[in-house]
Write a protein that holds these residues in place. Structure first.
Motif, PDB file in Angstrom:
ATOM      1  N   SER A   1      -3.744   8.054  -0.043  1.00 19.94           N
ATOM      2  CA  SER A   1      -3.728   7.134  -1.178  1.00 19.94           C
ATOM      3  C   SER A   1      -4.809   7.494  -2.192  1.00 19.94           C
ATOM      4  O   SER A   1      -4.587   7.439  -3.409  1.00 19.94           O
TER       5      SER A   1
ATOM      6  N   THR B   1       0.831  -1.213   0.000  1.00 22.58           N
ATOM      7  CA  THR B   1       0.000   0.000   0.000  1.00 22.58           C
ATOM      8  C   THR B   1       0.861   1.256   0.000  1.00 22.58           C
ATOM      9  O   THR B   1       0.597   2.213  -0.741  1.00 22.58           O
TER      10      THR B   1
ATOM     11  N   THR C   1      -8.399   0.858  -1.755  1.00 23.64           N
ATOM     12  CA  THR C   1      -8.090   1.839  -0.709  1.00 23.64           C
ATOM     13  C   THR C   1      -9.315   2.092   0.154  1.00 23.64           C
ATOM     14  O   THR C   1     -10.439   2.237  -0.346  1.00 23.64           O
TER      15      THR C   1
ATOM     16  N   ARG D   1       1.124   3.931  -3.028  1.00 30.16           N
ATOM     17  CA  ARG D   1       0.842   5.346  -2.799  1.00 30.16           C
ATOM     18  C   ARG D   1       1.994   6.210  -3.286  1.00 30.16           C
ATOM     19  O   ARG D   1       1.788   7.252  -3.927  1.00 30.16           O
TER      20      ARG D   1
END
Length: 500
Positions: free
Chosen positions: A176, A129, A169, A133
């Motif tokens: 993000s 993640t 997300t 991002r």
């Protein structure tokens, strides 16, 4: 060789003389050479010697000429050699620069490939993640101002993972969401293929998912979604798909629920996106399901949004349902007429006159409302002082008001009741053609004379009002009075001077 020939001649002559002398001395006899053979010997010797001398001279002269010719050649070769050397240097420099540029492009391509690979990481990978991002943030920056990078990233497959981030997300991960939304926005700027791909892959539905969420949506995320709708709606092929979704109602809600937390840029983006969607006639029905028309009419007067509101209404008025929706808004006609009076913006005047022109052409009730709102004086002023397009539209509206299926409109200007001439049918007249018809004709003349008086008074008032407005716009003293010549012109005007 010259010496040889010379000696040969001497030997020939001396030999003959020596032989004659020795012959005389020794007393021997010898045979003399004939004259022809002797001349041949002399001719051969002389010609050989002359040719040899000529050859020597010609050789020396040719050598000198060659040296003279070689001198400029040697002198001319120097600049040619210099030019060729300079050209070779330039070519080598260009090749070196091309190699450097090619190397930079290769390095840039490798960087973009690595970036897309980071976007395509699966959830099983640790810190995926965070890496996604960061990769989305890099895509946002790289695609912001470089059109070539936008196309390259799309070809490498950057759009699907960015859209997938909207599903993966969570709503509370604002960073993000912002990174992926603005990365998609920048990839679509100036690239129609990317805009079409972003919509086809289902990004609109995923964006609306956040809007329909029961949790409060962060204002920055909402503004990013509005900006995406603005960019994607600029493409004609995207307008039907976006308009048929719930995006129009979301944009209208964004306009109506703006508070201090929302920026004015979000308001402008939402209004511009609705304008883009209103260009497609099929979206007008979806727009009319909301309160957008009421909002647009009531927002006229706010200089920040007036022009865009009028532009959107210009698209809505093209349909029958749109004209009806505008007419039903309270005071919509007076508001539109008033635009011609208070604004000096040519764009606003042109759009307002267009809306009035379409509504006057299609609806008799709207035409009467315009007359009651005092549109005549505003149109007269616009036909004199407006832009070329505004003048044409004002003249067209005046013509529509004049040709109103034979009905006179002067009585609707606040000068009293209608004074149109009554229609006298054959049943009201006597069979012998007497008194009834004559009375009707006399009454008709009286009514026509009253009508001419009303029109004359209307012309005088309109011209005087226009003169005051012209004086005001020219920044002249407000207490200036029209000249006697102007008053004489207005007093002598007739109904024929009216352009409507």
């Amino acid at each position: 060789m010259a010496n040889y020939h010379r000696n040969n001649v001497e030997n020939v002559v001396l030999g003959h003389h020596h032989r004659s002398k020795s012959a005389s001395v020794a007393g021997h006899t010898f045979r003399l050479c004939t004259a022809a053979s002797f001349r041949r010997l002399i001719f051969d010797a002389v010609s050989c010697g002359a040719s040899s001398r000529y050859a020597a001279r010609s050789n020396t002269s040719s050598d000198g000429e060659k040296q003279q010719k070689q001198k400029p050649k040697t002198s001319s070769r120097k600049p040619n050699n210099a030019k060729s050397e300079k050209l070779s240097d330039l070519l080598s420099i260009a090749e070196a620069e091309a190699d450097v540029e090619t190397k930079k492009k290769e390095e840039k391509l490798e960087e973009l490939k690595l970036l897309v690979k980071e976007l395509q990481q699966h959830e099983e990978v640790d810190d995926s993640t965070k890496k996604k991002r960061e990769a989305a943030a890099k895509v946002r920056l790289l695609a912001k101002e470089d059109l070539e990078v936008r196309g390259t990233l799309a070809m490498l497959g950057a759009i699907p993972p960015l859209v997938a981030m909207l599903d993966e997300t969570e709503l509370n991960d604002v960073d993000s969401l912002i990174a992926s939304l603005y990365a998609l926005l920048n990839l679509g700027i100036g690239n129609d293929a990317n805009k079409a791909a972003i919509v086809k892959i289902g990004s609109v539905e995923k964006m609306l998912k956040f809007i329909e969420s029961p949790d409060d949506l962060d204002s920055s995320v909402s503004e990013a979604i509005v900006a995406n709708f603005l960019g994607l709606s600029a493409l004609d092929s995207n307008k039907p798909m976006i308009g048929s979704s719930a995006s129009i109602s979301f944009l209208v809600r964004t306009l109506q629920s703006l508070d201090d937390k929302s920026s004015s840029q979000a308001k402008q983006d939402a209004l511009r996106a609705l304008y883009n969607l209103s260009i497609f006639p099929g979206n007008v029905s979806f727009i009319l399901e909301t309160d957008l028309v009421v909002f647009l009419v009531n927002s006229i007067g706010d200089m920040e949004v007036t022009e865009r509101s009028l532009a959107t209404l210009s698209n809505i008025v093209s349909t029958r349902e749109g004209r009806k929706a505008i007419s039903t808004v309270p005071d919509s006609i007076p508001i539109l007429v008033d635009v011609l009076n208070w604004t000096d913006s040519p764009e606003c005047q042109e759009k307002a006159s267009y809306i009035l022109m379409v509504m006057a052409h299609k609806s008799y009730g709207d035409k009467q409302a315009m007359i009651e709102a005092g549109v005549a004086s505003s149109l007269l002023e616009l036909s004199l002082l407006g832009s070329t397009l505004a003048q044409k539209r004002a003249s067209r509206i005046l013509e529509i008001l004049r040709v109103d299926k034979g009905k006179q409109v002067s009585g609707s200007y606040g000068l009293g009741a209608a004074v149109s001439a009554p229609i006298c049918g054959s049943s009201s007249a006597r069979p012998d053609g007497g008194g009834g018809g004559r009375e009707c004709f006399e009454e008709d003349e009286e009514m026509m004379s009253e009508e001419k008086k009303a029109v004359k008074q209307l012309v005088q008032q309109s011209l005087q009002n226009n003169m005051r407005k012209i004086v005001k716009r020219a920044n002249l003293p407000h207490d200036i009075a029209p000249s006697d010549h102007f008053m004489s012109l207005t007093s002598s005007s007739t109904s024929k001077s009216l352009p409507f």
